[in-house]
Every structure is written in structure tokens, then in C-alpha cells.
Design a protein around this motif. Structure first.
Motif, short mmCIF file in Angstrom:
data_model
loop_
_atom_site.label_atom_id
_atom_site.label_comp_id
_atom_site.label_asym_id
_atom_site.label_seq_id
_atom_site.Cartn_x
_atom_site.Cartn_y
_atom_site.Cartn_z
N VAL A 1 0.84 -1.21 0.00
CA VAL A 1 0.00 0.00 0.00
C VAL A 1 0.87 1.25 0.00
CG1 VAL A 1 -1.62 1.35 1.40
CG2 VAL A 1 -2.04 -1.08 1.00
N LEU A 2 1.94 1.25 0.78
CA LEU A 2 2.84 2.41 0.80
C LEU A 2 3.47 2.64 -0.58
CD1 LEU A 2 4.60 1.97 4.26
CD2 LEU A 2 2.76 3.57 3.66
N TYR A 3 3.89 1.56 -1.22
CA TYR A 3 4.44 1.70 -2.57
C TYR A 3 3.38 2.20 -3.55
CZ TYR A 3 8.76 -0.65 -1.17
OH TYR A 3 9.95 -0.99 -0.56
N ALA A 4 2.15 1.70 -3.43
CA ALA A 4 1.08 2.15 -4.32
C ALA A 4 0.83 3.64 -4.16
CB ALA A 4 -0.21 1.37 -4.04
N VAL B 1 10.53 4.90 -13.19
CA VAL B 1 10.50 4.75 -11.73
C VAL B 1 9.07 4.50 -11.28
CG1 VAL B 1 11.02 5.86 -9.51
CG2 VAL B 1 12.52 6.25 -11.48
N HIS B 2 8.14 5.27 -11.82
CA HIS B 2 6.72 5.10 -11.52
C HIS B 2 6.29 3.66 -11.81
CE1 HIS B 2 2.39 5.94 -11.68
NE2 HIS B 2 2.37 5.49 -12.92
N LEU C 1 5.10 -1.93 -10.05
CA LEU C 1 5.29 -3.35 -10.30
C LEU C 1 6.01 -4.05 -9.14
CD1 LEU C 1 5.05 -5.82 -12.12
CD2 LEU C 1 7.20 -5.13 -13.18
N LEU C 2 7.17 -3.53 -8.76
CA LEU C 2 7.98 -4.20 -7.74
C LEU C 2 7.49 -3.92 -6.32
CD1 LEU C 2 11.48 -3.54 -9.30
CD2 LEU C 2 10.17 -5.68 -9.33
N THR D 1 4.00 -6.78 -6.89
CA THR D 1 4.78 -7.94 -6.45
C THR D 1 4.58 -8.22 -4.97
OG1 THR D 1 6.41 -7.59 -8.19
CG2 THR D 1 7.10 -8.93 -6.32
N LEU D 2 4.68 -7.20 -4.14
CA LEU D 2 4.53 -7.43 -2.70
C LEU D 2 3.11 -7.82 -2.34
CD1 LEU D 2 6.83 -4.71 -1.10
CD2 LEU D 2 7.36 -7.05 -1.75
N ALA D 3 2.12 -7.26 -3.03
CA ALA D 3 0.74 -7.66 -2.76
C ALA D 3 0.51 -9.13 -3.15
CB ALA D 3 -0.23 -6.75 -3.50
#
Length: 128
Positions: free
Chosen positions: A13-16, A37-38, A43-44, A48-50
Motif C-alpha cells: 500500500v505504501l508503494y502504491a 521509476v513510476h 510493479l515491484l 509484487t509485494l501484494a
């Protein structure tokens, strides 16, 4: 839901939010230099983490806990190293490319650790 699954989803969620914010910033400034970067954040970080969090949530008690936490740490460390350095590189400073490569190696290692976790769960007898 397991703590590891919640950790993966929390980080995702933080990355999103970071990816969305960067997208909004690029749109507002009409400067899309950081579009890679966006894309990598989304993606990563988010996707990926989700997906990893989903797997660990579904695997439940069959998930190898220590390996899952190692997966979480290595994957996030790879993101935290490589994503900002990718932004710096795209803005013209190539001095940090060797360090960025180290972050990329961590990202690949994180995926390899995840593969071991998946295989570990696949080899266990299904719980009824």
C-alpha cells in the motif's frame, strides 16, 4: 490473516501511494522523465509485494515463517535501494549505478527466496 501477510500488504500500500503520487506529480509538471521509476514502484512495490502477501495469507500455517520474513526484508531493501537510485540515474547522475545494481540483485534474490517458499509449501501435504 498472518502477520507476514499484513506486513507485505502494508508495504504494498505504501508503494502504491508513492507510485500514484509520483504519477500525479509527473502529470502536473508534464515531465515524464521518471515514468520508469513510476512503473517499477507499481510493479515491484505494489503488485509484487501484494501478490507475495496474498500467497503467504493463503498458505497460512504452511508458509515457512523465517523464510517469509527474509523474503519481506530482502525484497523491500532491494526496492529501497534501487528505486531512488533509478530516479537519480534517469535525472542524469550515473555515479550510483553500481549501488543500484546491488539493489537489483537483492530484488532478484527476493524473488528467488519467494520461489523457495512457494516450493516449500507445494511439497507439504495439503491441510484439510
Amino acid at each position: 490473516m498472518s502477520k507476514i501477510s499484513v506486513a507485505f500488504f502494508g508495504a504494498a500500500v505504501l508503494y502504491a501511494l508513492l507510485g500514484m503520487s509520483l504519477g500525479m506529480f509527473m502529470g502536473a509538471t508534464e515531465d515524464f522523465t521518471l515514468a520508469p521509476v513510476h512503473a517499477h514502484i507499481n510493479l515491484l512495490g505494489w503488485a509484487t509485494l501484494a501478490l507475495m502477501g496474498t500467497f503467504y495469507g493463503l498458505a497460512g500455517a504452511q508458509a515457512p515463517a523465517r523464510l517469509a520474513w527474509t523474503n519481506f526484508a530482502v525484497s523491500n531493501l532491494g526496492n529501497l535501494i534501487s528505486l531512488p537510485l533509478l530516479a537519480i540515474m534517469l535525472k542524469g547522475n550515473k555515479a550510483y549505478v553500481p549501488i543500484m545494481v546491488g539493489g537489483e540483485v537483492l530484488l532478484v534474490l527476493g524473488m528467488a527466496i519467494f520461489a523457495v517458499a512457494v516450493l516449500s509449501v507445494a511439497r507439504k501435504p495439503a491441510m484439510a
